[in-house]
Design an enzyme around this catalytic site. Structure first.
Site, mmCIF file in Angstrom:
data_model
loop_
_atom_site.group_PDB
_atom_site.id
_atom_site.type_symbol
_atom_site.label_atom_id
_atom_site.label_comp_id
_atom_site.label_asym_id
_atom_site.label_seq_id
_atom_site.Cartn_x
_atom_site.Cartn_y
_atom_site.Cartn_z
ATOM 1 N N ILE A 286 112.302 76.516 55.314
ATOM 2 C CA ILE A 286 111.780 77.036 57.102
ATOM 3 C C ILE A 286 110.042 76.006 57.052
ATOM 4 O O ILE A 286 110.482 75.247 58.174
ATOM 5 C CB ILE A 286 111.641 78.706 57.043
ATOM 6 C CG1 ILE A 286 111.406 78.604 58.395
ATOM 7 C CG2 ILE A 286 110.814 78.888 56.251
ATOM 8 C CD1 ILE A 286 111.665 80.047 58.742
ATOM 9 N N CYS A 346 121.387 81.117 50.367
ATOM 10 C CA CYS A 346 120.149 80.496 50.193
ATOM 11 C C CYS A 346 119.243 80.633 49.643
ATOM 12 O O CYS A 346 119.848 81.126 48.098
ATOM 13 C CB CYS A 346 119.735 80.045 51.356
ATOM 14 S SG CYS A 346 119.284 81.150 52.739
ATOM 15 N N TRP A 350 119.171 84.372 54.654
ATOM 16 C CA TRP A 350 118.867 85.541 55.783
ATOM 17 C C TRP A 350 118.190 84.126 57.221
ATOM 18 O O TRP A 350 117.710 84.570 58.287
ATOM 19 C CB TRP A 350 117.734 86.899 56.387
ATOM 20 C CG TRP A 350 116.190 86.059 55.718
ATOM 21 C CD1 TRP A 350 115.845 85.073 55.315
ATOM 22 C CD2 TRP A 350 115.423 87.470 55.546
ATOM 23 N NE1 TRP A 350 114.406 85.532 54.945
ATOM 24 C CE2 TRP A 350 114.469 86.910 54.818
ATOM 25 C CE3 TRP A 350 116.083 88.864 55.910
ATOM 26 C CZ2 TRP A 350 113.543 87.853 54.560
ATOM 27 C CZ3 TRP A 350 114.498 89.702 55.203
ATOM 28 C CH2 TRP A 350 113.678 89.499 55.038
#
EC number: 3.1.3.95
Length: 546
Positions: A286, A346, A350
């Protein structure tokens, strides 16, 4: 505009804070003088004498940062004021007069209502008293969705082991697990998965019974720990439909997965998970995505440099990331279509995991391509399983407006749908004290429907995950630029006109049939009836731009 909406949406703040003689530094047309209104929901700017008038309507939830610009000693026109960074791809700058304390007042009230939790205030979603015909909270019922998929079966069962969020506090209460796995097995497996997020079923193929399971990384660590229960559990998933080798899709680049061992994480090694094959999908985390999006924002707002557009877009790596996610989802869908079960994870399972499972399910199951089905997919794969919050013209029942609405209300704080990180944090208060976004959508569903939609129950949708075929979503990313006009495509507009015309003719036909069947009516003569063109004939003679 504002007063009526305020009556509907901002009942808890009877007084609107109004500030005059504010200069909005518009990046497209230069400084514009006007008034700023601030409620506990929005910032609203209206120009005083600009023609055409300039307005801004910004939900405070979309504000990411508020900064003071310039100081008491600042000289130069419009150098003193506020800089506002938004989460929806735009920045706003307002210049104020230095005398008085207007900047401090605006800054304080903006800061207070844009970040309510930091000031001990309730989120706006709890204060809104909007009423809709539809109750959006009833859109997703887990048991109904699992029954629609044909669950439970003799190989898969529904468990309530997480009823009090004791097994995993970021998972939903209702889970589907292998029939052979006992509750004790699930507890043992949860100790070896990051945050206790064990492999559970997301979707099952009705014909070949292949499943998509999702989870988090195994806690292998630097010493290469093993967990026989976890190894056996994955084998039970494989056995459920006779898959020869279970495919484990690890969304991360392999180098990241190896590095995660240093913090106690890791991946499923071939030596310990012998009936499984591990595939790394090279999707970055992210932080990398966020940096890429920041670069994208820099090139689309406020101005787009057309001369270097392609090289600038390439340098953000945004479409590259999209391609990798899309490519991974296609691989998942392809394995499932071929009858092989898969497990997707991952690190914590989530962010990238939800992207992969939901996209694969969108490709495999046409139900998720309907207006209501898509809502269920978001509720199921993103909202209930925890998440830190291209075009196929006939395949989707919903249109682009739905996607825009969802993205805008992700930050608006007007609805309770996207509040908090997981189901356990939401508890019952969110459903009883806030309004669901789906209440808004389903009370006006025709606005979100695609006129070209053609239902196809068994078709698997495979997009092309090639850089040559990927385009930036201009309608969303460059929508604040006045040169990009939001408009319906001519083809879609013509199609809507044809649908309205068809409905009109069908209504007339119905009236004629009713008149014809009435015992007291005078019947149409054969000659006049044969001369009257049928609705079908009328439609056939229409010229369309297709």
């Amino acid at each position: 505009g504002l007063s009526q909406e305020r009556l509907n949406m901002e009942p808890t703040l009877p007084d609107v804070s109004t500030y005059k003689d504010i200069m909005y530094i518009c990046p497209f047309s230069g400084p514009v003088k006007g008034k700023v209104f601030i409620t506990n929901y929005r910032l609203y700017f209206k120009s005083a004498d600009a023609d055409p008038s300039v307005t801004l309507n910004v939900p405070l939830g979309a504000i990411g940062r508020v900064e003071k610009m310039g100081g008491a000693s600042s000289r130069g026109e419009n150098s003193y004021g506020l800089d506002i960074t938004c989460k929806d791809m735009r920045n706003l700058r307002f210049a104020l007069k230095q005398e008085g304390h207007s900047r401090r007042d605006i800054f304080d009230i903006l800061f207070r209502y844009a970040f309510p939790l930091s000031h001990g205030l309730l989120l706006f979603a709890y204060l809104s008293q909007e009423k809709y015909e539809e109750n959006g909270w009833s859109v997703y019922k887990p048991m109904e969705e699992f029954r629609r998929q044909g669950l439970p079966t003799d190989k898969w069962r529904i468990t309530f082991i997480n009823d009090n969020y004791e097994l995993c506090d970021t998972y939903p209460t209702i889970l589907v697990v292998p029939f052979k796995a006992t509750e004790e097995d699930l507890r043992k497996v949860s100790t070896f998965r990051s945050r206790g997020r064990i492999p559970v079923l997301s979707w099952i193929h009705r014909e070949n019974q292949a499943v998509i399971c999702r989870c988090s990384q195994p806690l292998v660590g630097m010493s290469g720990k093993r967990n026989k229960d976890d190894e056996r559990y994955l084998d039970v998933i494989r056995e459920a439909n006779g898959t020869a080798k279970l495919t484990i899709y690890d969304a991360r680049p392999s180098v990241n997965a190896v590095a995660n061992k240093a913090t106690g994480g890791g991946y499923e090694g071939d030596d310990t998970y012998q009936n499984a094959e591990l595939v790394f999908l090279d999707i970055h985390n992210i932080h990398v995505m966020r940096e890429s999006l920041k670069k994208l924002k820099d090139i689309v707002y406020p101005n787009v440099e057309e001369s270097h557009w392609l090289s600038s877009l390439e340098s953000t790596h945004w479409l590259e990331h999209i391609k990798l996610v899309l490519s991974g989802a296609i691989q998942v869908a392809d394995k499932i279509s071929g009858g092989n079960s898969v497990v997707v994870h991952c690190s914590d399972g989530w962010d990238r995991t939800a992207q992969l499972t939901s996209l694969a399910m969108l490709m495999l199951d046409s139900h998720y391509r309907t207006l209501r089905g898509f809502q269920v997919l978001l509720e199921k794969e993103w909202i209930s399983f925890g998440h830190k919050f291209a075009s196929f013209p006939t395949a989707f029942e919903f249109n682009e407006r739905l996607l825009m609405t969802i993205l805008d209300h992700l930050f608006s704080c007007r609805f309770g749908t996207f509040l908090y990180n997981c189901e356990s944090a939401r508890d019952t208060n969110v459903r009883s004290k806030t309004v669901s976004l789906w209440s808004l959508v389903n009370s006006d569903s025709t606005s979100y429907l695609n006129p070209f939609y053609t239902p196809e129950s068994s078709r698997v949708l495979y997009p092309v995950a090639s850089m040559r075929h990927l385009e930036l979503w201009v309608t969303y990313y460059i929508r604040w630029n006045p040169r990009i006009r939001q408009q319906q495509s001519p083809v879609e507009q013509r199609y809507m006109e044809l649908l309205a015309l068809r409905d009109e003719y069908l209504k007339k036909l119905e009236e004629l049939q009713l008149t014809d069947s009435s015992p007291n009516s005078s019947h149409l003569s054969n000659s006049s009836a044969s001369n009257a063109a049928s609705p079908t004939q009328h439609i056939n003679h229409l010229h369309t731009p297709f």
